[in-house]
Design an enzyme around this catalytic site. Structure first.
Site, PDB file in Angstrom:
ATOM      1  N   GLU A  96      -2.480   8.048 -12.681  1.00 47.94           N
ATOM      2  CA  GLU A  96      -2.479   6.637 -13.041  1.00 47.94           C
ATOM      3  C   GLU A  96      -3.677   5.898 -12.437  1.00 47.94           C
ATOM      4  O   GLU A  96      -4.114   6.206 -11.327  1.00 47.94           O
ATOM      5  CB  GLU A  96      -1.157   5.989 -12.596  1.00 47.94           C
ATOM      6  N   CYS A 111      -7.988   0.468  -9.150  1.00 44.62           N
ATOM      7  CA  CYS A 111      -7.376   1.396  -8.202  1.00 44.62           C
ATOM      8  C   CYS A 111      -7.275   2.749  -8.895  1.00 44.62           C
ATOM      9  O   CYS A 111      -6.651   2.854  -9.949  1.00 44.62           O
ATOM     10  CB  CYS A 111      -5.991   0.851  -7.842  1.00 44.62           C
ATOM     11  N   CYS A 130       0.534  14.433  -4.507  1.00 45.26           N
ATOM     12  CA  CYS A 130      -0.017  14.453  -3.141  1.00 45.26           C
ATOM     13  C   CYS A 130       0.839  15.397  -2.317  1.00 45.26           C
ATOM     14  O   CYS A 130       2.058  15.441  -2.462  1.00 45.26           O
ATOM     15  CB  CYS A 130       0.011  13.051  -2.531  1.00 45.26           C
ATOM     16  N   CYS A 163       4.498  11.540   2.648  1.00 38.71           N
ATOM     17  CA  CYS A 163       4.934  10.345   3.372  1.00 38.71           C
ATOM     18  C   CYS A 163       6.275   9.933   2.760  1.00 38.71           C
ATOM     19  O   CYS A 163       6.428   9.935   1.537  1.00 38.71           O
ATOM     20  CB  CYS A 163       3.900   9.223   3.234  1.00 38.71           C
ATOM     21  N   CYS A 215       6.712   7.038  -0.050  1.00 37.86           N
ATOM     22  CA  CYS A 215       5.727   7.002  -1.133  1.00 37.86           C
ATOM     23  C   CYS A 215       6.203   7.814  -2.333  1.00 37.86           C
ATOM     24  O   CYS A 215       6.561   8.987  -2.203  1.00 37.86           O
ATOM     25  CB  CYS A 215       4.407   7.560  -0.617  1.00 37.86           C
ATOM     26  N   SER A 246      -8.937   4.863   0.872  1.00 38.16           N
ATOM     27  CA  SER A 246      -7.767   4.765   1.735  1.00 38.16           C
ATOM     28  C   SER A 246      -7.299   6.163   2.105  1.00 38.16           C
ATOM     29  O   SER A 246      -7.131   7.025   1.244  1.00 38.16           O
ATOM     30  CB  SER A 246      -6.650   4.023   0.989  1.00 38.16           C
ATOM     31  N   SER A 261      -4.086   4.268   6.579  1.00 37.49           N
ATOM     32  CA  SER A 261      -2.651   4.019   6.455  1.00 37.49           C
ATOM     33  C   SER A 261      -1.975   4.307   7.781  1.00 37.49           C
ATOM     34  O   SER A 261      -1.687   5.451   8.102  1.00 37.49           O
ATOM     35  CB  SER A 261      -2.068   4.926   5.363  1.00 37.49           C
ATOM     36  N   LEU A 262      -1.705   3.260   8.530  1.00 31.96           N
ATOM     37  CA  LEU A 262      -1.173   3.438   9.884  1.00 31.96           C
ATOM     38  C   LEU A 262       0.367   3.477   9.872  1.00 31.96           C
ATOM     39  O   LEU A 262       0.965   4.461  10.281  1.00 31.96           O
ATOM     40  CB  LEU A 262      -1.720   2.317  10.771  1.00 31.96           C
ATOM     41  N   ASN A 296       7.230  -1.295  -1.725  1.00 34.59           N
ATOM     42  CA  ASN A 296       7.585  -1.328  -3.141  1.00 34.59           C
ATOM     43  C   ASN A 296       8.619  -0.250  -3.412  1.00 34.59           C
ATOM     44  O   ASN A 296       8.352   0.923  -3.210  1.00 34.59           O
ATOM     45  CB  ASN A 296       6.348  -1.076  -4.006  1.00 34.59           C
ATOM     46  N   CYS A 336       1.422  -0.565  -5.221  1.00 36.69           N
ATOM     47  CA  CYS A 336       1.142   0.506  -4.261  1.00 36.69           C
ATOM     48  C   CYS A 336       2.333   1.421  -4.080  1.00 36.69           C
ATOM     49  O   CYS A 336       3.442   0.945  -3.834  1.00 36.69           O
ATOM     50  CB  CYS A 336       0.937  -0.077  -2.870  1.00 36.69           C
TER      51      CYS A 336
HETATM   52  N1  SAH Z   1      -3.191   8.729   0.228  1.00 35.81           N
HETATM   53  C1  SAH Z   1      -3.888   7.577   0.607  1.00 35.81           C
HETATM   54  C2  SAH Z   1      -4.169   6.623  -0.531  1.00 35.81           C
HETATM   55  C3  SAH Z   1      -3.109   6.392  -1.556  1.00 35.81           C
HETATM   56  S1  SAH Z   1      -1.707   5.465  -1.093  1.00 35.81           S
HETATM   57  C4  SAH Z   1      -3.172   6.867   1.740  1.00 35.81           C
HETATM   58  O1  SAH Z   1      -2.042   7.224   2.044  1.00 35.81           O
HETATM   59  O2  SAH Z   1      -3.780   5.989   2.346  1.00 35.81           O
HETATM   60  C5  SAH Z   1      -2.309   3.779  -0.946  1.00 35.81           C
HETATM   61  C6  SAH Z   1      -1.474   2.945   0.011  1.00 35.81           C
HETATM   62  O3  SAH Z   1      -0.174   2.660  -0.506  1.00 35.81           O
HETATM   63  C7  SAH Z   1      -1.263   3.623   1.351  1.00 35.81           C
HETATM   64  O4  SAH Z   1      -1.443   2.723   2.416  1.00 35.81           O
HETATM   65  C8  SAH Z   1       0.182   4.020   1.250  1.00 35.81           C
HETATM   66  O5  SAH Z   1       0.756   4.249   2.489  1.00 35.81           O
HETATM   67  C9  SAH Z   1       0.778   2.843   0.524  1.00 35.81           C
HETATM   68  N2  SAH Z   1       2.109   3.103  -0.027  1.00 35.81           N
HETATM   69  C10 SAH Z   1       2.632   4.289  -0.383  1.00 35.81           C
HETATM   70  N3  SAH Z   1       3.887   4.118  -0.854  1.00 35.81           N
HETATM   71  C11 SAH Z   1       4.165   2.797  -0.795  1.00 35.81           C
HETATM   72  C12 SAH Z   1       5.277   1.997  -1.175  1.00 35.81           C
HETATM   73  N4  SAH Z   1       6.361   2.534  -1.729  1.00 35.81           N
HETATM   74  N5  SAH Z   1       5.196   0.670  -0.994  1.00 35.81           N
HETATM   75  C13 SAH Z   1       4.082   0.109  -0.477  1.00 35.81           C
HETATM   76  N6  SAH Z   1       2.979   0.812  -0.121  1.00 35.81           N
HETATM   77  C14 SAH Z   1       3.015   2.136  -0.271  1.00 35.81           C
HETATM   78 FE1  SF4 Z   2      -0.028  10.937  -0.122  1.00 37.02          FE
HETATM   79 FE2  SF4 Z   2      -0.921   8.510   0.559  1.00 37.02          FE
HETATM   80 FE3  SF4 Z   2       1.493   8.828  -0.623  1.00 37.02          FE
HETATM   81 FE4  SF4 Z   2       1.123   9.647   1.883  1.00 37.02          FE
HETATM   82  S1  SF4 Z   2       1.016   7.522   1.140  1.00 37.02           S
HETATM   83  S2  SF4 Z   2       2.161  10.797   0.263  1.00 37.02           S
HETATM   84  S3  SF4 Z   2      -0.972  10.381   1.821  1.00 37.02           S
HETATM   85  S4  SF4 Z   2      -0.498   9.262  -1.524  1.00 37.02           S
END
Ligand code: SAH
Ligand code: SF4
Length: 363
Positions: free
Chosen positions: A90, A103, A110, A114, A117, A201, A223-224, A300, A343
């Site tokens: 996407e 974006c 992935c 996480c 996500c 990111s 992404s902390l 989200n 996101c």
């Molecule tokens: N893999 C990379 C980039 C893609 S994710 C990363 O993790 O940084 C882009 C951002 O969206 C990251 O900060 C991720 O942690 C955040 N993200 C993932 N799932 C989310 C969710 N359900 N709600 C809000 N942000 C989310």
């Molecule tokens: Fe992958 Fe980023 Fe999602 Fe973590 S937040 S699973 S690194 S896409």
């Protein structure tokens, strides 16, 4: 057929050299492909006819194919793109008053899992090629050029001014192809974006962050999501390999390479998990030596996520604690939620998820 989107400038020069053509012809081609979004060699009128014929026989310009094109009520537009074998990725375009941000995705799924996500839940299939990454930009530019039905704002075409690699996938786990695509975004003869307008990111792959600062130091978002290793190990599992202290040191090294810049720390707000005042105070401690800003992302939701988004009040208080310590913090506006374009909601279509465990070991 060779897909010209797979070639950076030098590779294109080398490619046409094989047919006995001079480098200036590559410049002409790049202008047609990227400036005008042209994919038909016949229309490239100032390119010599014999050269066009040669190209027609051996090359083409093939972006990923559009499966769905959704336009949100707020003007956000999301494309589901078919990248073969029933895999989908996407891309999302987010229009704002003074900019248009695209974006884009870097992988099909992935491998990093996480827990909050949606992409992570999908598992991993494969890395995107450089052409599939730059192809998202090429395609969006083409589609936006003809869009006029967008949130009441009438403008000449829809120009992409910023690119963020925040779609599906961990960009630094697909290093080579991502860097080639980044270089193409910055190349004057391709998209000519300034490196401040291109943001990558990452969840914190330290060796690749160190490499990126040498190869192509674009703006970096990290992404902390947690102020201590115990919690981060749980919600961002790659933390077990690259813990917070090492990550902060890597952020400092990245910034030293680009002294006027800052790191953007992303922090997803998960109710009752990482959103207490005490955790905000701990964050201030761990980032104190890193020039940074915070972007607080309201969580989200997606089906069966098991998390809730923090309350508005909690997010505002969390933000105030950071601001009082002199750290700029913003709360990310959620855009396109009526079309699941926010996101972490990008799910695409990911086949053959069995490769996940194998991939984790290799990053
Ligand atoms: N893999 C990379 C980039 C893609 S994710 C990363 O993790 O940084 C882009 C951002 O969206 C990251 O900060 C991720 O942690 C955040 N993200 C993932 N799932 C989310 C969710 N359900 N709600 C809000 N942000 C989310
Ligand atoms: Fe992958 Fe980023 Fe999602 Fe973590 S937040 S699973 S690194 S896409």
């Amino acid at each position: 057929m060779d897909n010209l989107l797979e070639f950076n400038r030098q590779q294109l020069i080398d490619y046409i050299h094989k047919f006995g053509h001079k480098p200036y012809r590559a410049k002409q081609l790049l202008r047609w492909i990227y400036r005008f979004g042209e994919d038909r060699f016949d229309e490239m009128t100032d390119v010599a006819k014999s050269f066009r014929l040669t190209l027609k026989e051996s090359a083409s310009i093939i972006p990923p194919e559009i499966s769905f094109d959704h336009l949100s009520t707020d003007g956000t537009r999301k494309w589901l793109l078919n990248v073969g074998e029933k895999n989908g990725i996407e891309s999302v375009f987010i229009p704002e008053e003074d900019r248009g941000t695209l974006c884009i995705s870097s992988q099909v799924g992935c491998a990093l899992e996480c827990t909050f996500c949606s992409t992570g839940r999908q598992g991993f299939n494969r890395n995107l090629t450089a052409g599939e990454i730059i192809g998202q930009l090429w395609l969006a530019n083409k589609m936006l050029r003809h869009q006029d039905d967008y949130s009441g704002l009438e403008r000449e075409g829809r120009i992409i001014t910023n690119v963020v690699m925040m779609g599906m996938g961990e960009p630094l786990a697909n290093y080579k192809n991502v860097v080639q695509a980044l270089e193409m975004m910055l190349d004057d003869q391709i998209y000519g974006l300034s490196r401040r307008r291109v943001t990558l990111s990452t969840s914190g792959l330290i060796p690749a962050m160190d490499k990126l600062k040498e190869d192509c130091p674009v703006s970096l978002a990290v992404s902390l999501h947690a102020p201590d290793d115990k919690l981060r190990d749980q919600i961002v599992p790659i933390n077990k390999k690259y813990p917070i202290k090492d990550l902060m040191a890597a952020c400092k090294r990245y910034i030293n390479k680009a002294p006027r810049d800052f790191i953007t720390f992303e922090y997803v707000m998960l109710k009752g998990v990482n959103d207490s005042i005490q955790q905000a105070k701990l964050l201030i401690q761990i980032v104190k030596e890193v020039p940074c800003k915070f972007n607080l992302i309201p969580f989200n939701p997606f089906p069966n996520s098991g998390y809730l988004c923090s309350d508005k009040k909690t997010i505002n208080e969390f933000k105030s604690v950071l601001m009082e310590a002199g750290i700029i913090a913003t709360i990310r506006k959620t855009r396109g939620d009526d079309i699941d374009a926010a996101c972490g909601q990008l799910a695409g279509q990911v086949q053959d998820k069995t490769k996940r465990t194998m991939r984790i070991k290799s990053v």
